[in-house]
Design an enzyme around this catalytic site. Structure first.
Site, short mmCIF file in Angstrom:
data_model
loop_
_atom_site.label_atom_id
_atom_site.label_comp_id
_atom_site.label_asym_id
_atom_site.label_seq_id
_atom_site.Cartn_x
_atom_site.Cartn_y
_atom_site.Cartn_z
N HIS A 1 27.07 61.38 25.32
CA HIS A 1 28.13 60.50 24.82
C HIS A 1 28.69 59.64 25.96
O HIS A 1 28.63 60.03 27.13
CB HIS A 1 29.25 61.34 24.21
CG HIS A 1 28.79 62.27 23.11
ND1 HIS A 1 28.62 63.62 23.30
CD2 HIS A 1 28.45 61.99 21.83
CE1 HIS A 1 28.18 64.16 22.16
NE2 HIS A 1 28.06 63.19 21.26
N HIS B 1 35.92 62.36 27.81
CA HIS B 1 36.45 61.44 26.78
C HIS B 1 37.97 61.24 26.90
O HIS B 1 38.52 60.35 26.24
CB HIS B 1 36.15 61.98 25.38
CG HIS B 1 34.69 61.98 25.04
ND1 HIS B 1 33.89 60.86 25.19
CD2 HIS B 1 33.88 62.96 24.54
CE1 HIS B 1 32.65 61.16 24.81
NE2 HIS B 1 32.62 62.42 24.42
N ASP C 1 26.02 62.96 30.28
CA ASP C 1 26.32 63.48 28.94
C ASP C 1 25.81 62.46 27.91
O ASP C 1 25.81 61.25 28.17
CB ASP C 1 27.83 63.65 28.81
CG ASP C 1 28.27 64.35 27.54
OD1 ASP C 1 28.61 65.54 27.60
OD2 ASP C 1 28.28 63.69 26.46
N ASP D 1 24.11 67.49 26.29
CA ASP D 1 23.87 67.18 24.88
C ASP D 1 22.82 66.09 24.68
O ASP D 1 22.55 65.69 23.54
CB ASP D 1 25.18 66.84 24.15
CG ASP D 1 26.16 66.10 25.02
OD1 ASP D 1 25.75 65.58 26.07
OD2 ASP D 1 27.35 66.04 24.65
ZN LIG Z 1 28.90 64.84 24.96
#
Ligand SMILES: [Zn+2]
Length: 377
Positions: free
Chosen positions: A180, A141, A178, A266
């Site tokens: 996200h 991120h 991931d 995740d």
């Molecule tokens: Zn994540």
């Protein structure tokens, strides 16, 4: 088969403090202090399982490389790095409301970036066939202008930019599974036609308003960013179809020198932050597909760098499956969590998931290709 492995226990000492999962404790507002989701145990327990299962003896253990300021400045603004270093020395701070860091976290984040860089060097210099960097804090991120979402420094971006600057690689593909969106990696390489960034993520999870299909790159980088937003509830069928119909054709079209996997866990069924349904068996199958692509395209060059994953109980089994596949060996340790979700409803591909994957598959033709005569549309 030689598989490199990087872990340093100091990375478990990155201090995310007391928290109510994502939020600052506020006892007077009824928010009881507890642990942060990005807790050392999600990674430390994987490191310990790799050792106790005996897998470690099949791996080539490597140390993180020292990371220089110029390595960081290729992908992050100097003003952010100055602030992060100063704030970390002063006892810690936050890169956003949910992302605390403590004393010394700057140096620990450099250790994480150095772990991915070490894995990358070992693969590209031929010391090992592939490698796994168990990194903390995570990185995907973190954008050029600063950290976000538990990430301080973008580990894979530092390693990729460093390898390209050293002339060890020209074309690098990132596959980020991931749950996200890999927004930071996208941001850093958005105008770069030599780094293909592919992110499979749960649609509209984090960051807000990020990871859309129409985010395909800018300027010379148009086509070299590919987002695959998957509906919540996606399981084995959706992920493996997304690999077969989007990720693998994209990799073949781009023809990288090395595949870098941003390995977050995740999207696992037990994760507190994601709403997907993967089991360790699916992580294993995805890894097999990526290894086969690496064998076909780039002499097996594959580097995996750990990202998110917030179930301290389930993540070690997901990670173990991936590292076992990289090393081409099995420890005999069975994932006790896999059974319950393996037969859950809608693990098979659903029609609305098919529609979402088809939209991403349509973008593969726009990826810049080194093959003669191609002009990106
Ligand atoms: Zn994540």
């Amino acid at each position: 088969m030689h598989t490199g492995y990087v872990w340093n226990p100091l990375m478990a000492w990155h201090d995310t403090g007391t928290s109510a999962g994502l939020f600052k404790p506020s006892p007077l507002a009824g928010i009881q202090p507890g642990e942060h989701f990005e807790h050392p145990d999600t990674k430390r327990r994987l490191a310990e399982l790799i050792e106790t299962s005996g897998l470690l003896w099949h791996l080539d253990r490597m140390d993180p490389l020292p990371i220089e300021r110029e390595d960081l400045e290729r992908v992050h603004d100097a003003t952010y790095l100055d602030w992060l270093e100063r704030t970390s020395a002063d006892g810690g701070g936050r890169v956003d409301g949910s992302s605390p860091f403590g004393q010394g976290s700057y140096q620990i984040a450099c250790l994480a970036a150095g772990s991915t860089a070490s894995a990358m060097d070992a693969v590209l210099e031929g010391w090992v066939d592939n490698a796994y960097a168990l990194t903390r804090p995570p990185g995907h991120h973190a954008r050029r202008k600063g950290g976000l979402g538990f990430c301080l420094i973008n580990n894979v971006a530092v390693a990729i930019a460093r390898s390209i600057a050293r002339g060890d690689a020209e074309r690098v593909a990132v596959v980020d599974f991931d749950v996200h969106h890999g927004n930071g990696t996208q941001d850093i390489f958005y105008a770069d036609p030599n780094v293909l960034t592919i992110s499979l993520h749960q649609d509209q999870l984090f960051p807000a308003n990020s990871g859309h299909l129409h985010e395909t790159g800018v300027g010379p980088g148009v086509g070299a960013n590919l987002n695959v937003p998957l509906p919540p509830g996606s399981g084995r069928g959706a992920y493996l179809t997304a690999f077969d119909d989007v990720v693998l054709p994209a990799l073949h079209r781009f023809a990288p020198d090395v595949i870098v996997v941003a390995a977050g866990y995740d999207a696992g069924a037990y994760d507190p932050l994601g709403r997907q349904m993967l089991t360790s068996a699916t992580y294993r199958e995805m890894t097999r597909k990526l290894l086969a692509a690496a064998d076909e395209l780039c002499d097996g060059h594959l580097v995996a760098s750990h990202e998110g994953g917030y179930s301290p109980w389930a993540v070690p089994f997901h990670g173990l499956a991936v590292v076992e596949e990289l090393a081409g060996t099995r420890t005999g340790v069975a994932d006790p969590f896999a059974r319950s979700f393996a037969t859950a409803g809608q693990q098979d591909l659903q029609p609305h998931q098919r529609t979402a994957i088809d939209k991403a598959a349509n973008l593969v033709a726009n990826i810049p290709s080194p093959h003669a005569g191609h002009q990106p549309r």
